[in-house]
Design a protein around this motif. Structure first.
Motif, PDB file in Angstrom:
ATOM      1  N   TYR B  25      10.652  -3.234   4.501  1.00 54.71           N
ATOM      2  CA  TYR B  25      10.102  -3.842   5.569  1.00 54.71           C
ATOM      3  C   TYR B  25       9.171  -3.826   6.139  1.00 54.71           C
ATOM      4  O   TYR B  25       8.248  -4.732   6.751  1.00 54.71           O
ATOM      5  N   LEU B  26       8.083  -2.653   5.683  1.00 49.97           N
ATOM      6  CA  LEU B  26       6.526  -2.912   6.044  1.00 49.97           C
ATOM      7  C   LEU B  26       5.822  -3.915   5.312  1.00 49.97           C
ATOM      8  O   LEU B  26       4.931  -4.478   6.019  1.00 49.97           O
ATOM      9  N   VAL B  27       6.315  -3.948   4.145  1.00 46.88           N
ATOM     10  CA  VAL B  27       5.608  -5.025   3.168  1.00 46.88           C
ATOM     11  C   VAL B  27       5.664  -6.516   3.938  1.00 46.88           C
ATOM     12  O   VAL B  27       5.050  -7.317   4.144  1.00 46.88           O
ATOM     13  N   HIS B  28       7.112  -6.697   4.128  1.00 42.68           N
ATOM     14  CA  HIS B  28       7.507  -8.011   4.414  1.00 42.68           C
ATOM     15  C   HIS B  28       6.879  -8.446   6.020  1.00 42.68           C
ATOM     16  O   HIS B  28       6.386  -9.414   6.179  1.00 42.68           O
ATOM     17  N   ASN B  29       6.808  -7.411   6.723  1.00 43.37           N
ATOM     18  CA  ASN B  29       6.048  -7.669   8.219  1.00 43.37           C
ATOM     19  C   ASN B  29       4.613  -7.322   7.829  1.00 43.37           C
ATOM     20  O   ASN B  29       3.942  -7.428   9.188  1.00 43.37           O
ATOM     21  N   CYS B  30       3.910  -7.214   6.813  1.00 45.04           N
ATOM     22  CA  CYS B  30       2.612  -7.123   6.774  1.00 45.04           C
ATOM     23  C   CYS B  30       1.801  -5.647   7.349  1.00 45.04           C
ATOM     24  O   CYS B  30       0.787  -5.980   7.997  1.00 45.04           O
ATOM     25  N   TYR B  31       2.388  -4.465   7.390  1.00 43.48           N
ATOM     26  CA  TYR B  31       2.018  -3.722   7.929  1.00 43.48           C
ATOM     27  C   TYR B  31       1.101  -2.731   6.992  1.00 43.48           C
ATOM     28  O   TYR B  31       1.536  -2.031   6.371  1.00 43.48           O
ATOM     29  N   LYS B  32       0.013  -3.233   6.946  1.00 40.01           N
ATOM     30  CA  LYS B  32      -0.880  -2.676   5.701  1.00 40.01           C
ATOM     31  C   LYS B  32      -1.075  -1.500   5.753  1.00 40.01           C
ATOM     32  O   LYS B  32      -1.014  -0.365   4.905  1.00 40.01           O
ATOM     33  N   GLU B  33      -1.858  -1.047   6.906  1.00 42.29           N
ATOM     34  CA  GLU B  33      -2.240   0.301   6.927  1.00 42.29           C
ATOM     35  C   GLU B  33      -1.094   1.465   7.101  1.00 42.29           C
ATOM     36  O   GLU B  33      -1.225   2.588   6.418  1.00 42.29           O
ATOM     37  N   THR B  34       0.001   0.870   7.698  1.00 43.11           N
ATOM     38  CA  THR B  34       0.937   1.729   7.696  1.00 43.11           C
ATOM     39  C   THR B  34       1.949   2.008   6.232  1.00 43.11           C
ATOM     40  O   THR B  34       2.284   3.085   5.813  1.00 43.11           O
ATOM     41  N   VAL B  35       1.637   0.849   5.412  1.00 41.63           N
ATOM     42  CA  VAL B  35       2.036   0.960   4.066  1.00 41.63           C
ATOM     43  C   VAL B  35       1.262   2.003   3.297  1.00 41.63           C
ATOM     44  O   VAL B  35       1.815   2.799   2.843  1.00 41.63           O
ATOM     45  N   GLU B  36       0.012   2.035   3.231  1.00 42.65           N
ATOM     46  CA  GLU B  36      -0.577   2.845   2.590  1.00 42.65           C
ATOM     47  C   GLU B  36      -0.533   4.227   3.061  1.00 42.65           C
ATOM     48  O   GLU B  36      -0.337   5.225   2.377  1.00 42.65           O
ATOM     49  N   SER B  37      -0.250   4.507   4.723  1.00 42.16           N
ATOM     50  CA  SER B  37       0.152   5.837   4.829  1.00 42.16           C
ATOM     51  C   SER B  37       1.504   6.225   4.520  1.00 42.16           C
ATOM     52  O   SER B  37       1.417   7.461   4.125  1.00 42.16           O
ATOM     53  N   PHE B  38       2.323   5.448   4.710  1.00 45.63           N
ATOM     54  CA  PHE B  38       3.601   5.699   4.160  1.00 45.63           C
ATOM     55  C   PHE B  38       3.519   6.295   2.587  1.00 45.63           C
ATOM     56  O   PHE B  38       4.470   7.239   2.224  1.00 45.63           O
ATOM     57  N   VAL B  39       3.035   5.323   1.660  1.00 43.55           N
ATOM     58  CA  VAL B  39       3.089   5.772   0.400  1.00 43.55           C
ATOM     59  C   VAL B  39       2.402   7.023   0.343  1.00 43.55           C
ATOM     60  O   VAL B  39       2.773   7.948  -0.757  1.00 43.55           O
ATOM     61  N   ALA B  40       1.214   7.339   0.970  1.00 37.14           N
ATOM     62  CA  ALA B  40       0.692   8.910   0.837  1.00 37.14           C
ATOM     63  C   ALA B  40       1.550   9.786   1.176  1.00 37.14           C
ATOM     64  O   ALA B  40       1.506  10.697   0.577  1.00 37.14           O
ATOM     65  N   SER B  41       2.119   9.637   2.325  1.00 39.55           N
ATOM     66  CA  SER B  41       2.958  10.578   2.889  1.00 39.55           C
ATOM     67  C   SER B  41       4.042  11.035   2.086  1.00 39.55           C
ATOM     68  O   SER B  41       4.772  11.882   2.375  1.00 39.55           O
ATOM     69  N   THR B  42       4.900  10.055   1.477  1.00 38.41           N
ATOM     70  CA  THR B  42       6.165  10.250   0.974  1.00 38.41           C
ATOM     71  C   THR B  42       6.065  10.430  -0.542  1.00 38.41           C
ATOM     72  O   THR B  42       7.053  10.548  -1.177  1.00 38.41           O
ATOM     73  N   GLY B  43       5.014   9.686  -1.033  1.00 41.46           N
ATOM     74  CA  GLY B  43       4.937   9.761  -2.631  1.00 41.46           C
ATOM     75  C   GLY B  43       5.684   8.645  -3.192  1.00 41.46           C
ATOM     76  O   GLY B  43       6.070   8.521  -4.542  1.00 41.46           O
ATOM     77  N   THR B  44       6.103   7.578  -2.233  1.00 40.65           N
ATOM     78  CA  THR B  44       6.591   6.293  -3.062  1.00 40.65           C
ATOM     79  C   THR B  44       5.827   5.730  -3.690  1.00 40.65           C
ATOM     80  O   THR B  44       4.756   5.415  -3.265  1.00 40.65           O
ATOM     81  N   LYS B  45       6.483   4.868  -4.826  1.00 37.80           N
ATOM     82  CA  LYS B  45       5.611   4.025  -5.430  1.00 37.80           C
ATOM     83  C   LYS B  45       5.377   2.699  -4.778  1.00 37.80           C
ATOM     84  O   LYS B  45       6.432   2.099  -4.192  1.00 37.80           O
ATOM     85  N   GLN B  46       4.024   2.393  -4.601  1.00 37.08           N
ATOM     86  CA  GLN B  46       3.771   1.080  -3.952  1.00 37.08           C
ATOM     87  C   GLN B  46       3.929  -0.054  -4.778  1.00 37.08           C
ATOM     88  O   GLN B  46       3.345  -0.001  -5.805  1.00 37.08           O
ATOM     89  N   PRO B  47       4.391  -1.117  -4.503  1.00 36.41           N
ATOM     90  CA  PRO B  47       4.745  -2.156  -5.343  1.00 36.41           C
ATOM     91  C   PRO B  47       3.416  -2.893  -5.558  1.00 36.41           C
ATOM     92  O   PRO B  47       2.534  -2.735  -4.587  1.00 36.41           O
ATOM     93  N   ALA B  48       3.043  -3.221  -6.734  1.00 32.71           N
ATOM     94  CA  ALA B  48       1.552  -3.659  -7.226  1.00 32.71           C
ATOM     95  C   ALA B  48       1.393  -4.887  -6.450  1.00 32.71           C
ATOM     96  O   ALA B  48       2.141  -5.415  -5.962  1.00 32.71           O
ATOM     97  N   ASP B  49       0.211  -5.182  -6.244  1.00 30.65           N
ATOM     98  CA  ASP B  49      -0.437  -6.599  -5.631  1.00 30.65           C
ATOM     99  C   ASP B  49      -0.174  -6.835  -4.185  1.00 30.65           C
ATOM    100  O   ASP B  49      -0.497  -7.909  -3.671  1.00 30.65           O
ATOM    101  N   CYS B  50       0.580  -5.901  -3.697  1.00 32.28           N
ATOM    102  CA  CYS B  50       1.134  -6.613  -2.234  1.00 32.28           C
ATOM    103  C   CYS B  50       0.421  -6.409  -1.082  1.00 32.28           C
ATOM    104  O   CYS B  50       0.204  -6.853  -0.224  1.00 32.28           O
ATOM    105  N   ILE B  51      -0.841  -5.276  -1.199  1.00 32.04           N
ATOM    106  CA  ILE B  51      -1.611  -4.975  -0.457  1.00 32.04           C
ATOM    107  C   ILE B  51      -2.609  -6.024   0.113  1.00 32.04           C
ATOM    108  O   ILE B  51      -2.729  -6.593   1.172  1.00 32.04           O
TER     109      ILE B  51
END
Lengths: 463, 215
Positions: B25-51
């Motif tokens: 959801y976050l990637v689709h709607n371009c929440y860049k900082e939120t994605v970064e924070s989410f990945v850091a807080s949860t340890g989820t793997k971030q899909p490459a290239d999308c940032i």
């Protein structure tokens, strides 16, 4: 949430026991759960059944994949019928098989269809109740009685004809030389029970070869399945959602699990989008229960995720003593286990043993806790515990379990809590997903347990 | 079928799946900082290239929603060249946004010229003809907001076009063009409605997503 097994500890912390024990149970399940097969499938037919075929009228080849009529066609009760060795499997989207008409013989009275177990093996499929058949001589479809309905083209020597069951649309369908010729609704009332792929020959020299999937089909089954799935997808896609429901669900997920920093990023970004996203009160999201103690929950989650259990315990004693008061509670247990695991992780084995004796020993012999304690302790036995069967304890996911437990416990201490255990356990997102899974399972049950099993993974991959 | 969610507690959901869903959801709607924070807080793997692309996509989306179609087109050409060529419908919709902008700014001659040069060529293909007629009709009104085609001037319409553009760009970068979350919510609602059809026949109210969320 069953807690019927345990009668440890005092009865004062009924709420505590319920929540903490739930997470403990999840942890046990996690270790016990192997990977379930993505496609649990019942056996599929592989060859013709030589035992119950109308033996006098046809002969089946040694490889059990073709049949030839050997009698003289005198009347309607000397049909050479043979079923597959197993019924069509139901736990999938579509079942399909094909025949190749090697020789249409004198009258070309070949049939392909599905019959029930008790079918009278001297009659064409479709001429009797609980059967259906697509006949080559007249191109008609017979369904339960002697009068056929116009259905498709006739077929003869050299043709490849297929028969299938589409569990999603609950239809039979037949193909000729790679193209669908027609469909037929599969009535739940008749043709109940397991259905056997069936072929029949009825005039001199008729010979038919059958393919249960061991050879490629003339019909593009994969494409057909893909299209059926697309149809499902499209009917779902058309459905319009109330605005900002997704936003609300994501937001409440972040709130629920205490991801404060992420939430702040999210809220800031939402304000600056065009148009700005309205906080979703109008969508019915009740955030009251999960806003509680956001900062504290975030702090504790971070500590636990970093393996700093002592600090976490310290903070809990300071902020929420009631949660860690009962040292025999599931919450304390999980925290102590995690501390033990962290000591093993850094190789401080002596300290781990001491700690284990002090804090974990008391849990031996208590039904709910025993498994986890044993697994923890057995970590000591391995030189490379990560590679052992209890290696899962050293993974991030185990820390998450503890973090989630503490999170839920703190939420439960909210004096203004509206709905006790319910909102603490799961975020809206999870509730939605559980509902989806349960609904799909139920739906399958209602269609006689037929069709594809719902797997969230499959849905995610399709996206 | 029972609404009581407690009955679903036994169904196990994988944490990683949940995180992927939120992330999508976050990637689709371009929440860049939120994605970064989410990945850091949860340890989820971030899909490459999308940032990096997220920032650009976000700008394009915003331009489109604000009605600044020319900028949106320019940026799209930069980020995903040939996308608009392959996507005639989308191209037409974006151009029409610009046309609407001109009409609203009362630059009627400019609008007419633009329409003749850029939109006219689409008229050779049948399916655009009706759309074209609707847009051209706006010119006939002194106050286009009061015309029957007023919805073409609305935020909703711009948002629709912006969404299509966003989806096209995602598709172009081989990312899913809709978020898993949306699809799952849709699916849940559809299945639930299907299940409660029987209930409805017995006089119970049909399934409502809002009510479920409140429950």
């Amino acid at each position: 949430m069953s807690t019927t097994n345990s009668n440890n500890g005092t009865n004062n912390h009924a709420g505590d026991r319920d929540l903490g024990l739930w997470f403990l149970e999840q942890s046990r399940l996690r270790s016990a759960r192997g990977r379930t097969d993505m496609d649990e499938d019942d056996d599929a037919p592989t060859e013709l059944n030589t035992i119950n075929s109308s033996g006098g009228f046809l002969v089946v080849s040694p490889d059990k994949l073709s049949a030839k009529y050997t009698s003289v066609n005198l009347h309607g009760h000397d049909v050479g019928v043979v079923q597959a060795n197993k019924p069509a499997p139901v736990k999938r989207l579509v079942y399909y098989f094909e025949i190749y008409v090697k020789d249409a013989g004198t009258k070309g009275q070949i049939a392909i269809g599905f019959t029930s177990e008790s079918f009278k093996m001297r009659r064409q499929p479709g001429w009797e109740a609980n059967s259906c058949g697509y006949h080559g001589d007249d191109g008609l479809l017979y369904r339960g009685h002697g009068r056929g309905e116009a259905f498709g083209p006739t077929y003869t020597s050299g043709d490849i004809v297929g028969g299938g069951i589409n569990y999603d649309s609950q239809e039979f369908f037949f193909t000729k030389n790679g193209a669908v010729v027609g469909t037929l609704p599969k009535d739940m009332k008749d043709m109940k029970g397991p259905l056997f792929p069936t072929i029949a020959v009825h005039s001199q020299n008729e010979e038919v070869h059958v393919n249960f999937g061991q050879q490629p089909f003339a019909f593009d089954l994969k494409e057909f399945e893909a299209q059926e799935r697309m149809k499902q997808q499209m009917s779902i896609e058309k459905f319009s959602l109330p605005t900002n429901v997704s936003h609300g669900i994501v937001r409440s997920y972040l709130l629920h699990y205490g991801y404060e920093d992420t939430l702040n990023s999210f809220d800031m970004a939402s304000k600056s989008t065009v148009p700005p996203v309205h906080i979703a009160q109008e969508n019915g999201f009740d955030e009251q229960d999960i806003v509680f103690a956001l900062n504290e929950r975030k702090t504790l989650r971070q500590l636990i995720r970093n393996g700093e259990i002592d600090s976490a315990l310290g903070k809990l004693r300071e902020w929420y003593p009631q949660i860690v008061q009962d040292d025999k509670s599931a919450t304390c247990f999980l925290l102590h286990c995690q501390k033990f695991i962290e000591l093993v992780r850094v190789g401080a084995l002596e300290e781990a043993v001491k700690y284990g004796r002090m804090e974990l020993a008391k849990f031996f012999g208590l039904p709910m806790f025993e498994d986890l304690v044993q697994h923890c302790v057995s970590l000591l036995a391995y030189e490379r515990p990560r590679e052992s069967s209890v290696g899962y304890l050293l993974e991030e996911s185990q820390r998450e379990v503890v973090a989630d437990t503490v999170n839920a416990m703190i939420l439960s201490t909210n004096p203004n809590l509206k709905d006790s255990s319910h909102s603490c356990l799961h975020s809206y997102l999870e509730r939605l997903l559980r509902q989806l899974t349960a609904c799909c399972l139920e739906r399958r049950l209602l269609s006689g347990d037929q069709g594809e099993v719902f797997h969230l993974q499959r849905v995610l991959k399709q996206l | 079928m029972d609404v009581d969610p407690r009955h679903f507690n036994q169904v196990a959901i994988n944490d990683n799946d949940i995180n992927s869903i939120v992330l999508s959801y976050l990637v689709h709607n371009c929440y860049k900082e939120t994605v970064e924070s989410f990945v850091a807080s949860t340890g989820t793997k971030q899909p490459a290239d999308c940032i990096e692309d997220m920032e650009k996509r976000k700008r394009i989306f915003q331009c489109a929603v604000e009605g600044n179609a020319q900028k949106a087109i320019e940026l799209t050409e930069e980020l995903a060249p040939e996308l608009l060529e392959k996507n005639k419908d989308l191209h037409f919709d974006l151009l029409s946004l610009h046309f609407v902008e001109l009409v609203c700014a009362k630059k009627c001659t400019e609008a007419l010229e633009f329409a003749q040069n850029k939109l006219g060529p689409f008229g050779k293909v049948d399916k655009y003809v009706t759309k074209l007629e609707d847009f051209m009709a706006l010119l006939a009104y002194n106050e286009p907001e009061k015309s029957p085609m007023f919805h073409l001037l609305s935020l909703d319409y711009r948002q629709q076009v912006a969404d299509s553009l966003n989806q096209a760009i995602l598709g172009h970068s081989n990312l899913p063009d809709y978020s898993a979350l949306e699809r799952l919510i849709q699916q849940t609602t559809v299945v639930r409605q299907y299940m409660s059809e029987d209930n409805v026949k017995n006089g119970n109210p049909p399934f409502s997503l809002k009510d479920f969320i409140r429950s």
